[in-house]
Every structure is written in structure tokens, then in C-alpha cells.
Design a protein around this motif. Structure first.
Motif, PDB file in Angstrom:
ATOM      1  N   ASP A 152       4.170  14.368 -41.554  1.00 20.37           N
ATOM      2  CA  ASP A 152       4.460  15.906 -41.557  1.00 20.37           C
ATOM      3  C   ASP A 152       3.863  15.851 -42.816  1.00 20.37           C
ATOM      4  O   ASP A 152       3.379  17.047 -43.943  1.00 20.37           O
ATOM      5  CB  ASP A 152       5.583  15.148 -43.226  1.00 20.37           C
ATOM      6  CG  ASP A 152       5.099  14.058 -44.440  1.00 20.37           C
ATOM      7  OD1 ASP A 152       4.049  14.112 -43.522  1.00 20.37           O
ATOM      8  OD2 ASP A 152       5.230  13.691 -45.022  1.00 20.37           O
ATOM      9  N   SER A 153       2.062  15.976 -42.209  1.00 19.19           N
ATOM     10  CA  SER A 153       1.173  15.912 -43.185  1.00 19.19           C
ATOM     11  C   SER A 153       0.924  18.258 -43.231  1.00 19.19           C
ATOM     12  O   SER A 153       0.485  18.732 -43.818  1.00 19.19           O
ATOM     13  CB  SER A 153      -0.453  16.131 -42.077  1.00 19.19           C
ATOM     14  OG  SER A 153       0.263  15.930 -40.839  1.00 19.19           O
ATOM     15  N   ALA A 154       1.422  18.560 -41.533  1.00 21.75           N
ATOM     16  CA  ALA A 154       1.162  20.089 -41.346  1.00 21.75           C
ATOM     17  C   ALA A 154       2.195  20.571 -43.962  1.00 21.75           C
ATOM     18  O   ALA A 154       2.225  22.038 -43.828  1.00 21.75           O
ATOM     19  CB  ALA A 154       1.991  21.066 -40.590  1.00 21.75           C
ATOM     20  N   LEU A 155       3.262  19.416 -43.769  1.00 19.29           N
ATOM     21  CA  LEU A 155       4.422  20.147 -44.617  1.00 19.29           C
ATOM     22  C   LEU A 155       4.003  20.006 -45.763  1.00 19.29           C
ATOM     23  O   LEU A 155       4.153  21.565 -46.279  1.00 19.29           O
ATOM     24  CB  LEU A 155       5.799  20.090 -44.631  1.00 19.29           C
ATOM     25  CG  LEU A 155       6.719  19.874 -45.574  1.00 19.29           C
ATOM     26  CD1 LEU A 155       7.642  21.105 -45.253  1.00 19.29           C
ATOM     27  CD2 LEU A 155       8.060  19.009 -45.321  1.00 19.29           C
ATOM     28  N   ARG A 156       3.070  19.028 -45.743  1.00 19.20           N
ATOM     29  CA  ARG A 156       2.344  18.712 -46.819  1.00 19.20           C
ATOM     30  C   ARG A 156       0.966  19.340 -47.167  1.00 19.20           C
ATOM     31  O   ARG A 156       1.189  20.050 -48.569  1.00 19.20           O
ATOM     32  CB  ARG A 156       2.792  17.264 -47.253  1.00 19.20           C
ATOM     33  CG  ARG A 156       3.864  15.907 -47.013  1.00 19.20           C
ATOM     34  CD  ARG A 156       3.174  14.994 -47.810  1.00 19.20           C
ATOM     35  NE  ARG A 156       2.447  14.260 -46.689  1.00 19.20           N
ATOM     36  CZ  ARG A 156       1.251  13.899 -46.144  1.00 19.20           C
ATOM     37  NH1 ARG A 156       0.333  14.013 -47.087  1.00 19.20           N
ATOM     38  NH2 ARG A 156       1.005  13.650 -45.019  1.00 19.20           N
ATOM     39  N   ALA A 157       0.917  19.921 -46.517  1.00 21.02           N
ATOM     40  CA  ALA A 157      -0.243  21.051 -46.323  1.00 21.02           C
ATOM     41  C   ALA A 157      -0.307  22.164 -47.377  1.00 21.02           C
ATOM     42  O   ALA A 157      -0.882  22.520 -47.952  1.00 21.02           O
ATOM     43  CB  ALA A 157      -0.923  21.203 -45.475  1.00 21.02           C
ATOM     44  N   THR A 158       1.681  22.471 -46.944  1.00 23.10           N
ATOM     45  CA  THR A 158       1.570  23.884 -47.615  1.00 23.10           C
ATOM     46  C   THR A 158       2.043  23.676 -49.668  1.00 23.10           C
ATOM     47  O   THR A 158       1.838  24.499 -50.064  1.00 23.10           O
ATOM     48  CB  THR A 158       3.135  24.701 -47.226  1.00 23.10           C
ATOM     49  OG1 THR A 158       3.843  23.606 -47.574  1.00 23.10           O
ATOM     50  CG2 THR A 158       3.180  24.419 -45.980  1.00 23.10           C
ATOM     51  N   GLY A 159       1.436  22.471 -50.008  1.00 15.84           N
ATOM     52  CA  GLY A 159       1.573  21.957 -51.171  1.00 15.84           C
ATOM     53  C   GLY A 159       3.241  21.536 -51.247  1.00 15.84           C
ATOM     54  O   GLY A 159       3.877  20.866 -52.793  1.00 15.84           O
ATOM     55  N   TRP A 160       4.262  21.335 -50.571  1.00 13.39           N
ATOM     56  CA  TRP A 160       5.537  21.020 -50.415  1.00 13.39           C
ATOM     57  C   TRP A 160       5.154  19.853 -51.224  1.00 13.39           C
ATOM     58  O   TRP A 160       4.149  18.767 -50.499  1.00 13.39           O
ATOM     59  CB  TRP A 160       6.049  20.770 -49.250  1.00 13.39           C
ATOM     60  CG  TRP A 160       7.685  20.315 -49.419  1.00 13.39           C
ATOM     61  CD1 TRP A 160       9.099  21.025 -49.389  1.00 13.39           C
ATOM     62  CD2 TRP A 160       8.068  18.860 -49.115  1.00 13.39           C
ATOM     63  NE1 TRP A 160      10.019  20.503 -49.486  1.00 13.39           N
ATOM     64  CE2 TRP A 160       9.242  18.881 -49.469  1.00 13.39           C
ATOM     65  CE3 TRP A 160       7.161  17.806 -48.350  1.00 13.39           C
ATOM     66  CZ2 TRP A 160       9.867  17.589 -49.416  1.00 13.39           C
ATOM     67  CZ3 TRP A 160       8.465  16.410 -48.157  1.00 13.39           C
ATOM     68  CH2 TRP A 160       9.339  16.799 -48.129  1.00 13.39           C
ATOM     69  N   ARG A 161       6.102  18.985 -51.840  1.00 12.72           N
ATOM     70  CA  ARG A 161       5.637  17.502 -52.067  1.00 12.72           C
ATOM     71  C   ARG A 161       7.009  16.281 -51.999  1.00 12.72           C
ATOM     72  O   ARG A 161       8.055  17.604 -52.164  1.00 12.72           O
ATOM     73  CB  ARG A 161       5.303  17.610 -53.661  1.00 12.72           C
ATOM     74  CG  ARG A 161       6.422  17.644 -54.702  1.00 12.72           C
ATOM     75  CD  ARG A 161       5.961  17.677 -56.323  1.00 12.72           C
ATOM     76  NE  ARG A 161       4.943  19.207 -56.154  1.00 12.72           N
ATOM     77  CZ  ARG A 161       3.961  18.638 -57.121  1.00 12.72           C
ATOM     78  NH1 ARG A 161       3.788  17.929 -58.178  1.00 12.72           N
ATOM     79  NH2 ARG A 161       2.768  19.500 -57.106  1.00 12.72           N
ATOM     80  N   TYR A 162       7.284  14.988 -51.820  1.00 14.19           N
ATOM     81  CA  TYR A 162       8.612  15.055 -51.716  1.00 14.19           C
ATOM     82  C   TYR A 162       9.590  15.090 -52.891  1.00 14.19           C
ATOM     83  O   TYR A 162       9.035  15.255 -54.087  1.00 14.19           O
ATOM     84  CB  TYR A 162       8.177  13.237 -51.579  1.00 14.19           C
ATOM     85  CG  TYR A 162       7.703  12.962 -50.109  1.00 14.19           C
ATOM     86  CD1 TYR A 162       7.478  13.795 -48.862  1.00 14.19           C
ATOM     87  CD2 TYR A 162       6.201  12.314 -50.354  1.00 14.19           C
ATOM     88  CE1 TYR A 162       7.253  12.921 -48.139  1.00 14.19           C
ATOM     89  CE2 TYR A 162       5.626  11.887 -49.452  1.00 14.19           C
ATOM     90  CZ  TYR A 162       6.119  12.195 -47.945  1.00 14.19           C
ATOM     91  OH  TYR A 162       4.933  12.240 -46.818  1.00 14.19           O
ATOM     92  N   PRO A 163      10.688  14.824 -53.078  1.00 10.25           N
ATOM     93  CA  PRO A 163      11.939  14.983 -54.112  1.00 10.25           C
ATOM     94  C   PRO A 163      11.368  13.625 -54.610  1.00 10.25           C
ATOM     95  O   PRO A 163      11.403  12.233 -53.907  1.00 10.25           O
ATOM     96  CB  PRO A 163      13.054  15.033 -53.321  1.00 10.25           C
ATOM     97  CG  PRO A 163      12.126  15.681 -52.124  1.00 10.25           C
ATOM     98  CD  PRO A 163      11.637  15.171 -51.695  1.00 10.25           C
ATOM     99  N   GLU A 164      11.446  13.815 -55.664  1.00 11.45           N
ATOM    100  CA  GLU A 164      11.582  12.237 -56.672  1.00 11.45           C
ATOM    101  C   GLU A 164      12.987  11.640 -57.158  1.00 11.45           C
ATOM    102  O   GLU A 164      13.823  12.012 -57.239  1.00 11.45           O
ATOM    103  CB  GLU A 164      10.760  12.407 -58.377  1.00 11.45           C
ATOM    104  CG  GLU A 164      10.885  11.190 -59.174  1.00 11.45           C
ATOM    105  CD  GLU A 164      10.178  11.259 -60.370  1.00 11.45           C
ATOM    106  OE1 GLU A 164      10.276  10.561 -61.038  1.00 11.45           O
ATOM    107  OE2 GLU A 164       9.629  12.503 -60.415  1.00 11.45           O
ATOM    108  N   VAL A 165      12.818  10.569 -56.731  1.00 18.03           N
ATOM    109  CA  VAL A 165      14.081   9.425 -56.771  1.00 18.03           C
ATOM    110  C   VAL A 165      14.569   9.132 -58.274  1.00 18.03           C
ATOM    111  O   VAL A 165      13.271   8.840 -58.901  1.00 18.03           O
ATOM    112  CB  VAL A 165      14.582   8.299 -55.583  1.00 18.03           C
ATOM    113  CG1 VAL A 165      15.362   7.264 -56.401  1.00 18.03           C
ATOM    114  CG2 VAL A 165      14.500   9.026 -54.041  1.00 18.03           C
TER     115      VAL A 165
END
Length: 565
Positions: A378-391
Motif C-alpha cells: 500500500d506504499s503508493a496509496l500512503r504516498a498520496t497522504g492517505w493514512r490508516y483509519p484509527e481503531v
């Protein structure tokens, strides 16, 4: 395909074949159109409705000598190849008709079982298509659609001894007020048959056995909760599972009688529980396979592992007597497992909202890792600034029960700012809805990008926790877990100054639409704005099965109390 030497799949509008020998794939041409088979009646018509199924061919007896069919609403039989009819019944009429779709021959061809039906109220809802594609003027249409409180089809099992043309009256004292009866099923000896009785109001659910010679009935299993029996199949998210072992000598049955969803082994002859197979403060989610030869059950469950998200699904095996529990999955995540045909190997695919999917091949004998098949990047997705949801976990209304949810923030999130909050809600009691597996969460993320913090929560009244947790919804869909949701919001705000609970909006669709508007009507002190789409705002106006299951029957003041109207 090809004796298990190839697989086929559909991609867009083409069918592809991949050979396992060399992993070469070829395009087999356009997707073949599937034959259209319109149902004889819409599922919304309500339970029963077998009498609406017309045009079925005669039912041939197992020995191949006789055919059974309906003639003038009555049951008749004839020799195969003959036109000469013999009446087995004479009391059939438009308002009391026998149904070809329910007919079942006994294995020895000596008896015939069938449902006789008194049709209920055929409620219709009406539509106007204002701008049809094929004409200028509007079109109107109607749809059968049973609603809570409607008079339903009344089914009564009847048994005929064919050679004697004799009807065996079936004692109905154990099924006096059916919401629905399941199909009739003969035991192999032809002396008994069974069906399931779902009582109107869903507080009694029975497996009933009929003595074919006398019509006497007995309840093999009688489930009688104080609130409701969630009778949908466990493989589709419900709480009903039944497996007959050795033609009903034993029965594996699912029940929430001890407060948690578990499996029980019954003696089919006595109707007594031989032993509880699974037990503990966790829930069986579904049964994958019952291995009668080895007396083992392969199933999925959640909540068994202390300190883990209680909604994470894991795969297990256990013996009929409750011994020998084996866990096939270990990672702290939600798992989907697929076994090889011989159950020697399995593919374990697991993920979390903050962990991209991992697929592993493992041995069933010792759960050892054969090889990692794939690990999503998921590195390309995170490179956009997207972050994991917080549980996020907080205590509910009772200050004891954990309430689980997720928090989605914008990619431009600034912890020094205060953000208005939007809650995505769906509080239907039939499931749990907070995501547990990996996804970009595009809908929630898109809203967050507009300058919001977006959350989703599973409050009390939803499924996949204890029976008491779900029972909050009984006769009270207006509750929708709001006391838990509000406590959860307040806990988030106490931890994060960026979380502004003076500005909270909410949105939902269908039952979620009812919940969203209910937030404003019943909790205006907390929620300021709601967007509701396709909301079922009064449960008396919606489909019968879903609403009577939670709101009960007969119609009473609880319906008005939960109404948004």
C-alpha cells in the motif's frame, strides 16, 4: 475445469481460461449470457406463497411408477404414462389449496406429504414510472409486498397414504401460529418427516417431527428466547444452523440460550442436549463443514482471543463432544479461510483496516506455513497522504461494554485545528458494520477530504457480540445504540482536541436513513445535522420479515414509539 487442470474466470466482458501447468491464460470469448429465470413471486410478498408457483411438472415417485400433481386445487396421482387421475383430496379450493411446490414423496413411494394453504392478504404497493424509455406517457405497476401485521398465508402439512387414498391428519398444536414453515423433509425410513416452525413474533422456533402413520407431532428442538430468535441462516449472517447427523439420530444446532452464539449436540430421538459443543464469552459466526465420519466441525468465530478486536473472524475445528479445539488462524486480524478439497491445506487471507491483505498457504495438520502467497503493498496509496483509519474503543452506556469504531481523518489533517465530525451510521440489528478488513474507505475518506473527521461505530443493538448486546434493539429500533455512540464520541473528544463534538452531523441509507433522522429527533442535544437517504422511517410501512423480527408481533405501541413520522 479440465479435470482440475485449469481455472476460468470472468474479466469485464470476456471469459478467461488459465492452465495450471504453465500458468498461460487465453481468452475464451465473450461472457455467455445467463438464462433469465424470473421468480414466480417477489421475495417481498412474504412467507408462504407456494400456491403462486404454477406450471411445475408432475412429481414422479421414487420408484418411477406414479406422478403427483394438482388438479382443481386438489392432490391427484396417476400412473406414469396414463391420463387417468385418482383424487387423494377433495377439500381443495381457491381459498384452501394444495401446493405442487411443497409436495414430497416418501422414499418408499407409499406416502405423499404436501402443504395445504389458506392464502393471506395480498398487499400491493404501487409505482408510477414517470418517464419510461419506450413511450411518452407514464407507466404504472404494482408489487406484492407484505408489511408488519398483515394476515399471512397459513400452511398446514397433510400426509396421504397413496394406495389407500387415505389422508393422515397432522396435529397442529405445536405450530399454532406460524410465520413460516420450512419445506417438508422425509427421513430415510419413510416413517417420519420433519419441518421447521417459525412462530409469528419469532419467540418460538421448533424442529417438528411428524409420525407419518398417525400424524402425531413432537418438538425435537424448541428454541424459545424471551426476545427474538434470529432465524436467518448463519452462513448469511444470521443465527440459525442445523445439521442432521445419521438421518437425525443426532442434530447439531446453533443457539444463543447461554447468552452467546454457540453450537449444541442434540439426541434426535429424545430431543435432549447431549452436550454443548462450543462455549465461552465469544460467538460462533458460521459453520463451514460438518465431518460426520471424524465427528468434527469446522467453523468460524470471533471474540475468542483475549485483548483482540472481538469482531475479528478466525477459523477453527472442534470435535462433536467439545474437545480438541484447533485454531487455524493466528494473526491479530480478520481472516477468510479456504480449504483444499481434501482439507490438507488452506489459504488464509487476512487483513485489518490498518494492515493490507496477506495471503498464506498453510498445512491443516499443524497450521504450519507452507509459503506466503502474496502481501499487498500500500506504499503508493500512503504516498498520496492517505493514512490508516484509527481503531478507537470506548465504554458504552453501561460503563463496562467496549464499543468499537474507526476514525478517518483528511490527508491534510492538522492536529492543531478543530474539525467538525460526521458519523456514518447503519444500526440494523442483523449485522455489525464497522469495517474490519483493509480498504481505502473511499466514501468516508472523500467526506474527510472536505474538512471533516468521519467515523463509524457499532453500538448496542447490532449483532456479533453477546445476545444481551443485540437485544437492546428488541421492540426499540429507535435506540440505534445512540447512548453508546454519544459516549464514544465524547471519549474521542476527551483524547483529541481536534475532535469538535459541538459540530456533529450524521448520515445513513435505508435503516441507516431511519437512524440518521432518528438522531435529530431523539438526540437533538448532540446531533445538529442529518442526511437520510431511502430511510425506512416507520417500521409499519417497510417489509415484514426484517421489521417483525426486531419489532415483534402483533403491532403495538413500540412501532409508533420508534417511528420518525
Amino acid at each position: 475445469m479440465d479435470n482440475e487442470r485449469a481455472i476460468t474466470f470472468v474479466l469485464r466482458d470476456s471469459t478467461w481460461r488459465c492452465r495450471l501447468a504453465n500458468y498461460g491464460c487465453t481468452n475464451d470469448g465473450p461472457v455467455r449470457p445467463r438464462p433469465e429465470s424470473a421468480p414466480p413471486f417477489p421475495w417481498q410478498a412474504g412467507p408462504g406463497q407456494l400456491w403462486r408457483i404454477e406450471g411445475l411438472p408432475p412429481l414422479t415417485s421414487p420408484d418411477g411408477t406414479l406422478e403427483a400433481l394438482i388438479w382443481n386445487y386438489n392432490v391427484v396421482v396417476r400412473r406414469v404414462g396414463s391420463d387417468s387421475l385418482r383424487l387423494l383430496s377433495t377439500d381443495g379450493s381457491e381459498g384452501n389449496r394444495y401446493t405442487r411446490a411443497s409436495m414430497v414423496w416418501s422414499p418408499d413411494s407409499k406416502r405423499l406429504a404436501v402443504y395445504r394453504v389458506i392464502p393471506g392478504y395480498p398487499r400491493e404497493i404501487h409505482y408510477v414510472e414517470s418517464s419510461p424509455d419506450d413511450q411518452l406517457q407514464p407507466k404504472s405497476s404494482s408489487l406484492l409486498y407484505a408489511k408488519p401485521g398483515d394476515v399471512l398465508d397459513r400452511e398446514q402439512p397433510v400426509i396421504f397414504e397413496v394406495a389407500e387414498r387415505r389422508e393422515i391428519a397432522v396435529n397442529d398444536s405445536l405450530f399454532p401460529n406460524p410465520y413460516a414453515l420450512s419445506p417438508l423433509v422425509w427421513r430415510k425410513d419413510g416413517r417420519r418427516l420433519t419441518f421447521e416452525y417459525n412462530q409469528r413474533g419469532h419467540q418460538v422456533y421448533r424442529i417438528i417431527e411428524i409420525d407419518a402413520a398417525t400424524g402425531a407431532t413432537r418438538a425435537v428442538i424448541s428454541e424459545e428466547p424471551k426476545t427474538f430468535f434470529y432465524y436467518s441462516d448463519a452462513r448469511g449472517g444470521g443465527k440459525k444452523f442445523r445439521a442432521d447427523v445419521n438421518d437425525g439420530a443426532e442434530i447439531i444446532w446453533m443457539s444463543e440460550r447461554d447468552g452467546w452464539n454457540h453450537l449444541y449436540l442434540y439426541d434426535g430421538a429424545t430431543g435432549r442436549v447431549k452436550n454443548q459443543i462450543t462455549h465461552g464469552e465469544w460467538v460462533v459466526r458460521s459453520v463451514d463443514t460438518v465431518d460426520v465420519g471424524h465427528r468434527q466441525i469446522w467453523f468460524t468465530a470471533s471474540g475468542m482471543t483475549p485483548g483482540e478486536d472481538p469482531y475479528f473472524v478466525h477459523a477453527y475445528r472442534i470435535n462433536f463432544d467439545g474437545s480438541g479445539l484447533v485454531a487455524f488462524t493466528g494473526a491479530k486480524a480478520s481472516h477468510a479461510v479456504s480449504f483444499s478439497p481434501d482439507r490438507a491445506y488452506y489459504v488464509d487471507r487476512w487483513s485489518r483496516v490498518d494492515q493490507p491483505p496477506v495471503a498464506e498457504l498453510r498445512r491443516a495438520s499443524d497450521q504450519s506455513l507452507v509459503m506466503e502467497l502474496e502481501r499487498a503493498d500500500d506504499s503508493a496509496l500512503r504516498a498520496t497522504g492517505w493514512r490508516y483509519p484509527e481503531v478507537f474503543v470506548a465504554k458504552g452506556r453501561d460503563s463496562v461494554t467496549d464499543i468499537w469504531g474507526i476514525i478517518v481523518r483528511p490527508t491534510t489533517f492538522d492536529s492543531t485545528r478543530r474539525y467538525p465530525v460526521i458519523e456514518r451510521i447503519y444500526a440494523g440489528p442483523h449485522g455489525s458494520f464497522v469495517p474490519k478488513t483493509f480498504s481505502p474507505q473511499t466514501e468516508m475518506q472523500a467526506l474527510a477530504e472536505l474538512g471533516f473527521i468521519v467515523v463509524q461505530i457499532d453500538g448496542m443493538g447490532t449483532s456479533n457480540r453477546s445476545k444481551a448486546f443485540q437485544d437492546v434493539a428488541w421492540k426499540n429500533l429507535a435506540d440505534a445504540g445512540f447512548p453508546d455512540r454519544i459516549r464514544w464520541h465524547q471519549a474521542v473528544a476527551a483524547r483529541y482536541s481536534s475532535y469538535d463534538i459541538t459540530r456533529v452531523g450524521i448520515f445513513g441509507n435505508s435503516a441507516g436513513g431511519q437512524n440518521a433522522l432518528g438522531a435529530l429527533l431523539f438526540h437533538p442535544e448532540f446531533y445538529q445535522v442529518a442526511v437520510s437517504s431511502s430511510g425506512s422511517h416507520d417500521n409499519r410501512m417497510d417489509k415484514i420479515w426484517w421489521n417483525e423480527l426486531w419489532m415483534s408481533w402483533p403491532i403495538g405501541p413500540q412501532y409508533a414509539a420508534s417511528s420518525n413520522v
